[in-house]
Design an enzyme around this catalytic site. Structure first.
Site, mmCIF file in Angstrom:
data_model
loop_
_atom_site.group_PDB
_atom_site.id
_atom_site.type_symbol
_atom_site.label_atom_id
_atom_site.label_comp_id
_atom_site.label_asym_id
_atom_site.label_seq_id
_atom_site.Cartn_x
_atom_site.Cartn_y
_atom_site.Cartn_z
ATOM 1 N N ALA A 68 0.959 -1.249 0.188
ATOM 2 C CA ALA A 68 -0.202 -0.045 -0.024
ATOM 3 C C ALA A 68 0.850 1.483 0.151
ATOM 4 O O ALA A 68 0.328 2.306 -0.049
ATOM 5 C CB ALA A 68 -1.070 0.192 1.140
ATOM 6 N N GLY A 69 2.065 1.051 0.195
ATOM 7 C CA GLY A 69 3.025 2.323 0.086
ATOM 8 C C GLY A 69 3.055 2.974 -1.309
ATOM 9 O O GLY A 69 2.528 2.260 -2.380
ATOM 10 N N ILE A 101 5.923 3.252 -3.471
ATOM 11 C CA ILE A 101 6.565 2.270 -4.549
ATOM 12 C C ILE A 101 5.717 1.199 -5.009
ATOM 13 O O ILE A 101 5.659 0.828 -6.031
ATOM 14 C CB ILE A 101 7.690 1.689 -3.898
ATOM 15 C CG1 ILE A 101 8.920 2.841 -3.426
ATOM 16 C CG2 ILE A 101 8.368 0.634 -4.832
ATOM 17 C CD1 ILE A 101 10.190 2.424 -2.740
ATOM 18 N N GLY A 102 4.897 0.515 -3.764
ATOM 19 C CA GLY A 102 3.987 -0.502 -4.083
ATOM 20 C C GLY A 102 2.830 -0.003 -5.114
ATOM 21 O O GLY A 102 2.450 -0.729 -6.192
ATOM 22 N N GLN A 138 10.221 -11.721 8.302
ATOM 23 C CA GLN A 138 9.824 -12.137 6.837
ATOM 24 C C GLN A 138 10.859 -13.107 6.247
ATOM 25 O O GLN A 138 10.505 -13.916 5.667
ATOM 26 C CB GLN A 138 9.848 -10.707 6.007
ATOM 27 C CG GLN A 138 8.619 -9.965 6.551
ATOM 28 C CD GLN A 138 8.361 -8.789 5.680
ATOM 29 O OE1 GLN A 138 9.454 -8.299 4.891
ATOM 30 N NE2 GLN A 138 7.580 -8.021 6.104
ATOM 31 N N ASP A 192 20.645 3.055 -8.425
ATOM 32 C CA ASP A 192 21.756 3.826 -8.457
ATOM 33 C C ASP A 192 22.499 3.779 -9.682
ATOM 34 O O ASP A 192 23.034 4.458 -10.483
ATOM 35 C CB ASP A 192 22.739 3.252 -7.347
ATOM 36 C CG ASP A 192 22.088 3.283 -5.842
ATOM 37 O OD1 ASP A 192 21.596 4.406 -5.626
ATOM 38 O OD2 ASP A 192 21.714 2.156 -5.442
ATOM 39 N N HIS A 237 24.025 0.362 -0.881
ATOM 40 C CA HIS A 237 22.820 1.474 -1.353
ATOM 41 C C HIS A 237 22.792 2.495 -0.208
ATOM 42 O O HIS A 237 21.996 2.714 0.455
ATOM 43 C CB HIS A 237 21.507 0.739 -1.512
ATOM 44 C CG HIS A 237 20.660 1.719 -1.891
ATOM 45 N ND1 HIS A 237 20.515 2.519 -3.111
ATOM 46 C CD2 HIS A 237 19.573 2.391 -1.196
ATOM 47 C CE1 HIS A 237 19.480 3.259 -3.110
ATOM 48 N NE2 HIS A 237 18.653 3.241 -1.931
HETATM 49 N N1 LIG Z 1 16.966 0.376 -2.536
HETATM 50 C C1 LIG Z 1 16.485 1.497 -3.203
HETATM 51 O O1 LIG Z 1 17.252 1.980 -4.196
HETATM 52 C C2 LIG Z 1 15.380 2.174 -2.667
HETATM 53 C C3 LIG Z 1 14.553 2.040 -1.522
HETATM 54 N N2 LIG Z 1 13.596 2.820 -1.090
HETATM 55 C C4 LIG Z 1 13.047 2.100 0.298
HETATM 56 O O2 LIG Z 1 11.932 1.352 -0.049
HETATM 57 C C5 LIG Z 1 10.868 1.458 1.158
HETATM 58 C C6 LIG Z 1 9.811 1.780 0.916
HETATM 59 O O3 LIG Z 1 9.163 3.200 0.217
HETATM 60 P P1 LIG Z 1 8.016 3.629 0.146
HETATM 61 O O4 LIG Z 1 7.021 2.729 -0.649
HETATM 62 O O5 LIG Z 1 8.289 4.959 -0.504
HETATM 63 O O6 LIG Z 1 7.561 3.937 1.495
HETATM 64 P P2 LIG Z 1 5.744 4.089 2.100
HETATM 65 O O7 LIG Z 1 6.063 4.339 3.489
HETATM 66 O O8 LIG Z 1 5.048 4.818 1.132
HETATM 67 O O9 LIG Z 1 5.304 2.443 2.058
HETATM 68 C C7 LIG Z 1 5.846 1.106 3.030
HETATM 69 C C8 LIG Z 1 4.783 0.532 3.029
HETATM 70 O O10 LIG Z 1 4.957 -0.578 3.828
HETATM 71 C C9 LIG Z 1 4.256 -0.837 4.707
HETATM 72 N N3 LIG Z 1 4.873 -1.673 5.831
HETATM 73 C C10 LIG Z 1 5.663 -1.402 6.865
HETATM 74 N N4 LIG Z 1 6.038 -2.334 7.641
HETATM 75 C C11 LIG Z 1 5.459 -3.604 6.858
HETATM 76 C C12 LIG Z 1 5.737 -4.739 7.212
HETATM 77 N N5 LIG Z 1 6.149 -5.271 8.294
HETATM 78 N N6 LIG Z 1 5.308 -5.599 6.433
HETATM 79 C C13 LIG Z 1 4.420 -5.319 5.532
HETATM 80 N N7 LIG Z 1 4.322 -4.211 4.988
HETATM 81 C C14 LIG Z 1 4.804 -3.042 5.863
HETATM 82 C C15 LIG Z 1 3.656 0.405 5.246
HETATM 83 O O11 LIG Z 1 2.218 0.360 5.893
HETATM 84 C C16 LIG Z 1 3.409 1.225 3.981
HETATM 85 O O12 LIG Z 1 2.264 1.049 2.995
HETATM 86 C C17 LIG Z 1 11.702 2.452 2.060
HETATM 87 O O13 LIG Z 1 12.568 1.673 3.170
HETATM 88 C C18 LIG Z 1 12.425 3.364 1.186
HETATM 89 O O14 LIG Z 1 13.634 3.829 1.892
HETATM 90 C C19 LIG Z 1 13.234 3.751 -1.842
HETATM 91 C C20 LIG Z 1 13.839 4.206 -2.611
HETATM 92 C C21 LIG Z 1 14.911 3.630 -3.384
HETATM 93 O O1 LIG Z 2 17.031 7.766 0.000
HETATM 94 C C1 LIG Z 2 16.095 7.211 0.302
HETATM 95 O O2 LIG Z 2 15.859 7.120 1.184
HETATM 96 C C2 LIG Z 2 15.528 6.390 -0.921
HETATM 97 C C3 LIG Z 2 16.372 5.883 -1.773
HETATM 98 O O3 LIG Z 2 16.926 4.703 -1.220
HETATM 99 C C4 LIG Z 2 16.926 6.335 -2.801
HETATM 100 O O4 LIG Z 2 16.150 7.160 -3.344
HETATM 101 O O5 LIG Z 2 17.755 5.878 -3.172
#
Ligand SMILES: NC(=O)C1=CN([C@@H]2O[C@H](COP(=O)(O)OP(=O)(O)OC[C@H]3O[C@@H](n4cnc5c(N)ncnc54)[C@H](O)[C@@H]3O)[C@@H](O)[C@H]2O)C=CC1
Ligand SMILES: O=C([O-])CC(=O)C(=O)O
Length: 329
Positions: free
Chosen positions: A14-15, A17-18, A113, A160, A188
């Site tokens: 529901a987030g 990215i989802g 998980q 990246d 990352h």
């Molecule tokens: N590796 C990468 O390049 C990147 C990583 N991210 C990371 O991705 C993650 C998600 O980002 P967003 O979708 O923007 O965040 P968001 O806050 O919009 O969505 C996260 C969702 O995860 C849910 N959630 C939290 N704990 C959970 C659990 N235990 N089980 C299942 N669902 C759970 C929340 O209810 C929420 O709906 C963040 O940690 C962000 O930093 C974001 C961008 C790039």
């Molecule tokens: O920087 C953050 O928290 C989100 C992320 O991982 C990215 O955009 O690379």
């Protein structure tokens, strides 16, 4: 079409990215235009209603490949029979927060998980961790899944990688498709090292083409490494559509292979290559074929690169030690 659907589990469905990811999976962009897919959405109880709303929208797309959607807050149910798991759900970094701050907040999510994957997923499970701090969250999940081969746990550095290609193309006036063999090393995080010394632009060495070490050190590397923070500053929220796009790219490449003459970047458990301590999940140059990946071997690492790889790897070993102390490994 008689093919059995591939079960894809998405956590944090529901987030933001989802929301950017699910429609692309359901439309066939993750696995291929002829592969039916069944979605399992895992959310925390507060996220279930919004996930149901997203599922209604998925229904409303009438995607030909989408064979089912299950929504749950039970990790065992969500990972039951999973062939691909995208671990997105985590607490996103907000303004001014560094990834290290996120370790304890997120560590608790990934251990249960990992166990649920261990106990319920299909034998061919492939896991991509997107939720930050992605490398160390992947390590926590992997450690909790002793029956799953360690190499099935990967962390996302493809965003990246894509950012670096785009910056290099803009600097040199090349098309993104001209750029090959770029590497993201390490974590990352802001310590990651985007390496263009082995990259090619239209067949010519990228570092020689750029021929500007000051741009490399003072502009290119920090722009790529701090892009996530710059997006947060500009958008008031972390990267979502580009992160979802990179997750699609990561899994699609893992399953379908890298093109001849090119490679990609993936966070994977180190086998000790390039002096990266065995076991930590660090980004490497990899080729993929038939659903498996291999680290590109034999690259010369110059002093400029060595120092930067070592700095990022040091951060990863510190994160590993910190989560070990928290009892998460
Ligand atoms: N590796 C990468 O390049 C990147 C990583 N991210 C990371 O991705 C993650 C998600 O980002 P967003 O979708 O923007 O965040 P968001 O806050 O919009 O969505 C996260 C969702 O995860 C849910 N959630 C939290 N704990 C959970 C659990 N235990 N089980 C299942 N669902 C759970 C929340 O209810 C929420 O709906 C963040 O940690 C962000 O930093 C974001 C961008 C790039
Ligand atoms: O920087 C953050 O928290 C989100 C992320 O991982 C990215 O955009 O690379």
């Amino acid at each position: 079409m008689t093919r059995t659907p591939v079960n894809v589990t998405v956590t944090g469905a529901a987030g933001q990215i989802g929301y950017a990811l699910l429609f692309r999976i359901a439309s066939g962009q993750l696995l291929g235009a002829d592969v039916p897919v069944s979605l399992r959405l895992l959310e925390i109880p507060q996220g279930l209603k919004a996930a149901e709303g997203t599922a209604m929208e998925l229904d409303d797309c009438a995607f030909p490949l989408l064979r089912g959607i299950e929504i749950t807050d039970d990790a065992n149910a969500a990972f039951s029979g999973a062939n691909v798991a995208l671990l997105v759900g985590a607490r996103p970094r907000t303004k001014g927060m560094e990834r290290g701050d996120l370790l304890s907040a997120n560590g608790g999510i990934f251990k249960p998980q990992g166990k649920a994957i261990n106990d319920n997923a299909a034998d061919d499970i492939k896991v991509l961790v997107v939720g930050n701090p992605a490398n160390t969250n992947a390590l926590i999940a992997q450690a909790a899944a002793p029956d799953v081969p360690a190499e099935r746990f990967t962390a996302m550095t493809r965003l990246d990688h894509n950012r670096a290609i785009s910056q290099l193309a803009a600097k040199t006036g090349a098309q993104v498709t001209d750029i090959k063999r770029l590497t993201i090393w390490g974590n990352h995080s802001a310590t990651q090292y985007p390496d263009i010394f082995h990259a090619e632009i239209a067949g010519k060495n990228a570092a020689e083409t750029v021929n500007d070490e000051q741009w490399l050190a003072d502009t290119f590397i920090p722009t790529v490494a701090k892009r996530g923070a710059a997006i947060i500053e500009a958008r008031g929220a972390s990267s979502a559509a580009s992160a979802a796009n990179a997750a699609i790219d990561h899994v699609h490449t893992w399953i379908n292979g890298t093109p001849e003459g090119d490679w990609t970047s993936m966070g994977i458990p180190s086998d000790g290559s390039y002096g990266v301590p065995e076991g930590i999940i660090s980004s490497f140059p990899v080729t993929t074929k038939n659903g498996a990946y291999e680290i590109v071997q034999g690259l010369d690492i110059n002093d400029f690169s060595r120092a930067r790889i070592d700095a990022s790897v040091k951060e990863l070993t510190e994160e590993r030690d910190a989560v070990r102390e928290l009892g998460l490994l």
